[in-house]
Design an enzyme around this catalytic site. Sequence first.
Site, PDB file in Angstrom:
ATOM      1  N   ASP A 231      35.763  54.267  48.067  1.00 39.59           N
ATOM      2  CA  ASP A 231      34.620  55.088  47.684  1.00 39.59           C
ATOM      3  C   ASP A 231      34.570  55.034  46.153  1.00 39.59           C
ATOM      4  OD1 ASP A 231      32.464  56.785  47.479  1.00 39.59           O
ATOM      5  OD2 ASP A 231      33.249  58.284  48.851  1.00 39.59           O
TER       6      ASP A 231
HETATM    7  C1  BGC Z   1      29.820  58.744  47.892  1.00 43.10           C
HETATM    8  C2  BGC Z   1      29.532  57.497  48.712  1.00 43.10           C
HETATM    9  C3  BGC Z   1      28.510  56.648  47.994  1.00 43.10           C
HETATM   10  C4  BGC Z   1      29.029  56.305  46.612  1.00 43.10           C
HETATM   11  C5  BGC Z   1      28.059  55.470  45.803  1.00 43.10           C
HETATM   12  C6  BGC Z   1      30.205  58.387  46.466  1.00 43.10           C
HETATM   13  O1  BGC Z   1      30.305  59.526  45.690  1.00 43.10           O
HETATM   14  O2  BGC Z   1      30.863  59.478  48.502  1.00 43.10           O
HETATM   15  O3  BGC Z   1      29.066  57.849  49.991  1.00 43.10           O
HETATM   16  O4  BGC Z   1      28.256  55.485  48.728  1.00 43.10           O
HETATM   17  O5  BGC Z   1      29.269  57.519  45.888  1.00 43.10           O
HETATM   18  O6  BGC Z   1      26.952  56.232  45.443  1.00 43.10           O
END
Ligand code: BGC
Length: 633
Positions: A231
């Site tokens: 993530d």
């Molecule tokens: C979120 C993800 C997301 C990523 C990119 C993270 O903070 O948990 O779900 O894909 O950011 O925006």
Amino acid sequence: MEDRVDAIVAELALDDKIRLLSGRDIWHLEAIPDAGISPIMMTDGPHGIRKQELGEDRVGMVEAVPSTCFPPAVTLASSWDEALLTEIGAALGEEAGSLGIGVVLGPGMNLKRHPNGGRNFEYLSEDALLSGKLAAALVRGIQSTGVGACVKHFAANNQETRRLVVDAVVDERTLRELYLTGFEIAVTEGKPWTVMAAYNRLNGTYCTEDPALLTTLLRDEWGFDGLVMTDWGATSDRVAGIEAGLDLEMPGGGSAFDAEVKAAVDRGELQEASIDRAVRRVVSLQLRAVHTEPADGFDADRHHALAARAAAAGTVLLSNDGVLPLDTSSSVAVVGAFATEPRYQGAGSSRVNPTRLETALDAFNARFSKVLYTGAYDPEDGTITPAGLRDAALAAADADVAIVFAGLPDRYESEGFDRDHLRLPDAHSQLIDVVTAVNDRTVVVLSNGAPVEMPWVERPAAIVEAYLGGQAGGSAIVNVLIGDEEPGGRLAETFPIRQSDVAADANFPGEGKQVQYREGLFVGYRYFDTAGVGVRFPFGHGLSYTTFDLLSPTVARSGDGYDVTVTVQNTGDRFGAQVVQIYVRDVESTVYRPDKELRGFAKVRLAPGETATPRVHLDRRAFAFFDPPSGDW
Ligand code: BGC
């Protein structure tokens, strides 16, 4: 392809390999110029394409390129319709491809452990089978277009509070039967190109560094052959991550960890073979993703129509004394600012910039000749003034029917924090009280991403859970209210009477940096049914405008399990959709088990008088529990 990947990797110097293990910037992978590989772009996801063309911001301050805002996961899941989700996935893939996107960062599919979870709108269900089947359907749709999907957030990322560091402590049986089963189905049946490892720790180890999760389970047991990425910003120990099976660190842009990785190789603590393994997966993904440059546009009209169909399919008719469907010759009072400023998607990284946005009020005006509107409350903070309440009562008193638009303003639920209660804004409850006091034919339409308490449940003539309808939610809800569309949804989550009834409540969101899943298997209906605790609306609930009979179920041995058939007959005088839900109960067991568990489902659409006999296969696993001592089902 493997030969090509090997040939490319063989030509790379160690520094280049390390460089490839993190992105070029916030959304792109690194290019490999010598191999003619241009950097692929990844974007959120999950219910629309959020392509940002500039800037470092990723939470919506830089406006993204317009794309269709489909209803978020909570609404899609209520359709219980795998074919529909595959269609939506394909539309997402088409849009992504046309924008030059290689991978869509979705579907999100963490289990809804507690209705207070701030991001529940972005997830599918409290049930693992339903989550897994629907996520697999989305993955298949997205990937049918040559765009990769990313199943996230792996695993046990069930809250927003301290989400970057919290340690989810979950016993092995619960983990397997609930929190991992959905991912297992999505991975084995959907075959996603990528999986996103979650921020949190699981039983003490960061998910991005856990070999048991990322290699033993995901690859060795489930046969995953794609790439695992972090993530965004979820890296803690990059070297441990590479060893554990974590391939790509995101976002990139001068990874602070490159030097650490290099030093670990130099010291002999990290084998170059481990780096090669991860690089091979990065290169494979680059080769698989065929869309790197924007191409022809997409059919925005067709996708808007699909978004409208999905919104209706996910709308759940919670109660109805017969006031619905409405007669378009009635006079209607439309009360509540969500009718003109809709709450149609969730807040945070999933927020997309829609190609257009419908309002319910416009749709009312198009279908009814006698419409009186009053906004009543502030759509941003949900507050109301005495004058607002008075106007609402005046408008409602004079109309044949009053439609109250209520729900949760953006600031009540979002990525980044959990809700601290399940109530509507006080003003929305007051509004429902005031309007129902002057009009017996009041319909409450809810716009929210997760359950709310409804102490007022007996007052309205009907309650419609519209969830978050996406950009076409305005016409969809009016089509449902007048019966042009069937309210096709069934709840994919339980609506408790009160928050304190939820089994996880005492241990949500945990203490300090730890959250203990002490309720074990007793999540959602598994708890309420087993403990005999009453609910406001049960999992699977949803009324129809027609009536159905379920006739002559049969169970026959088939392969490693059983086939169940049920004949469904539409006994009413309208078209309608029904969801057959097959639950299994262990009548005599050596271990404790929930009272019943969903093991299969089928959605059927029937004209008046029509019958259908769906067949649902229950395999061996449908009857199994996980036995930690033997580590097996
Ligand atoms: C979120 C993800 C997301 C990523 C990119 C993270 O903070 O948990 O779900 O894909 O950011 O925006």
